[in-house]
Design an enzyme around this catalytic site. Structure first.
Site, PDB file in Angstrom:
ATOM      1  N   THR A  68       0.835  -1.209   0.000  1.00  0.00           N
ATOM      2  CA  THR A  68       0.000   0.000   0.000  1.00  0.00           C
ATOM      3  C   THR A  68       0.865   1.252   0.000  1.00  0.00           C
ATOM      4  O   THR A  68       0.575   2.226  -0.705  1.00  0.00           O
ATOM      5  CB  THR A  68      -0.931   0.001   1.226  1.00  0.00           C
ATOM      6  OG1 THR A  68      -1.773  -1.164   1.192  1.00  0.00           O
ATOM      7  CG2 THR A  68      -1.803   1.248   1.249  1.00  0.00           C
ATOM      8  N   THR A 161      -1.664 -10.792  -2.110  1.00  0.00           N
ATOM      9  CA  THR A 161      -0.883 -11.728  -1.301  1.00  0.00           C
ATOM     10  C   THR A 161      -0.935 -13.130  -1.880  1.00  0.00           C
ATOM     11  O   THR A 161      -0.241 -14.022  -1.390  1.00  0.00           O
ATOM     12  CB  THR A 161      -1.415 -11.758   0.141  1.00  0.00           C
ATOM     13  OG1 THR A 161      -2.816 -12.087   0.122  1.00  0.00           O
ATOM     14  CG2 THR A 161      -1.238 -10.404   0.813  1.00  0.00           C
TER      15      THR A 161
END
Length: 346
Positions: A68, A161
């Site tokens: 992020t 992920t």
């Protein structure tokens, strides 16, 4: 209204401000991931020279490594606005169409956990990424028509992920894929040193090294542990020396390898209840009272990475290092009476 900084509201606002301040604002400030930083710098600089939007970027890696933050840096260094969303929030093609159609030219769209988008939205994204347009279906059945809608050029930054869950057509449309790696202890010490300065925490160098060694190679965990050490020092010692760090981490059930309560529960179950394994995933999950997905995606990767368990065709097996770490002696060199059991649910 009082502006006393000791009020709970003021303290909460200060904590939120600290969370935001922890994030580096440029690639130069970003610690670690040197190869990825160099690749991103080249990509963004080339786009700036050519006065075009940067290629779409996929950031892949375990949680807490800075995906992020890197997305925010891409927008900042491109001098473009940033729009943030997530895969779970985009469950229909219409949700994605609403986001894409409202983008301004050059905007950076960040989609976290992009592998969790609805399939219909993924298929719409193919055309949007390649040709900057989407087709909107109006009506149903034989009378349905497709209306093309042109989009402003944009840069998509996707984070995942579980890159293996992305369909190949979507993965192939990213111009650059960055694979983030776990951090070394030295890199984590730099992250912690910066955070400690922002917290105005008086902490010894060896104490920073102790926290770094228990942070599982993950900056997010390192910063979280540092804040717990800060709390302990504030209440008990006034200063974060090595003994205070060890006492704080013991209080919060983080051992010298970085294992937490759930990690140890899984290992104790494999070692004692199943005599070192092999044991299947669903059986292990039931034994510790957790979801199988939690064991597989949260606990197991770290235990495998530090060499406490291994995955075999017959199930999860504790290694010699696991027996030593927990101070136990194996009753046999390999799995025993249970070896033929619990192997059908790998």
């Amino acid at each position: 209204m009082s502006d006393d900084l000791t009020t709970p509201q003021a303290q909460n606002e200060a904590e939120l401000a600290f969370e935001g301040a922890l994030r580096p604002k440029s690639l130069g400030e970003f610690v670690g991931q040197s190869k990825v930083r160099g690749q991103l710098q080249l990509l963004l600089t080339a786009a700036r020279i050519q006065e075009r939007t940067a290629d779409h970027i996929l950031l892949a890696g375990p949680p807490g490594l800075g995906k992020t933050t890197l997305a925010m840096i891409v927008a900042t260094e491109s001098d473009r606005p940033l729009r943030m969303s997530s895969g779970p929030a985009i469950q229909h093609a219409g949700d994605l169409a609403a986001v894409l159609s409202s983008l301004v030219p050059g905007e950076v769209l960040f989609i976290d956990e992009i592998h969790r988008m609805a399939r219909s939205a993924e298929e719409m994204l193919y055309l949007a990424m390649e040709d900057f347009r989407i087709d909107i279906m109006v009506g149903k059945g034989a009378g349905a028509t497709s209306i093309p809608l042109d989009l402003a050029p944009f840069t998509l930054v996707g984070a995942t992920t579980r890159s293996g869950l992305l369909p190949n057509p979507l993965r192939d449309r990213f111009g650059f894929t960055a694979h983030l790696e776990f951090y070394s202890d030295d890199e984590l010490e730099k992250v912690l040193d910066r955070a400690a300065g922002m917290l105005e925490l008086d902490i010894d160098r060896e104490a920073l090294a102790e926290i770094a060694g228990r942070s599982r190679g993950t900056p997010r965990i390192a910063n979280r542990l540092l804040r717990r050490v800060r709390d302990y020092a504030l209440v008990h010692t006034g200063r974060a020396h090595l003994a205070a760090v060890r006492a704080a981490l013991e209080l919060y059930d983080v051992d010298e390898l970085g294992l937490d309560r759930l990690d140890r529960a899984v290992m104790q179950t494999v070692l004692t209840r199943f005599d070192g394994g092999p044991v299947g995933l669903s059986t292990l999950a039931v034994s510790v009272g957790e979801e199988a997905e939690t064991i597989e995606s949260v606990v197991e990767p770290f235990l495998v990475r530090i060499g406490l368990i291994s995955r075999t065709p017959r199930g999860r097996v504790a290694t010699a290092r696991a027996w030593r770490h927990f101070g136990l002696e194996p009753s046999r060199p390999t799995g025993g009476a249970q070896q033929a059991l619990f192997t059908d649910d790998l």
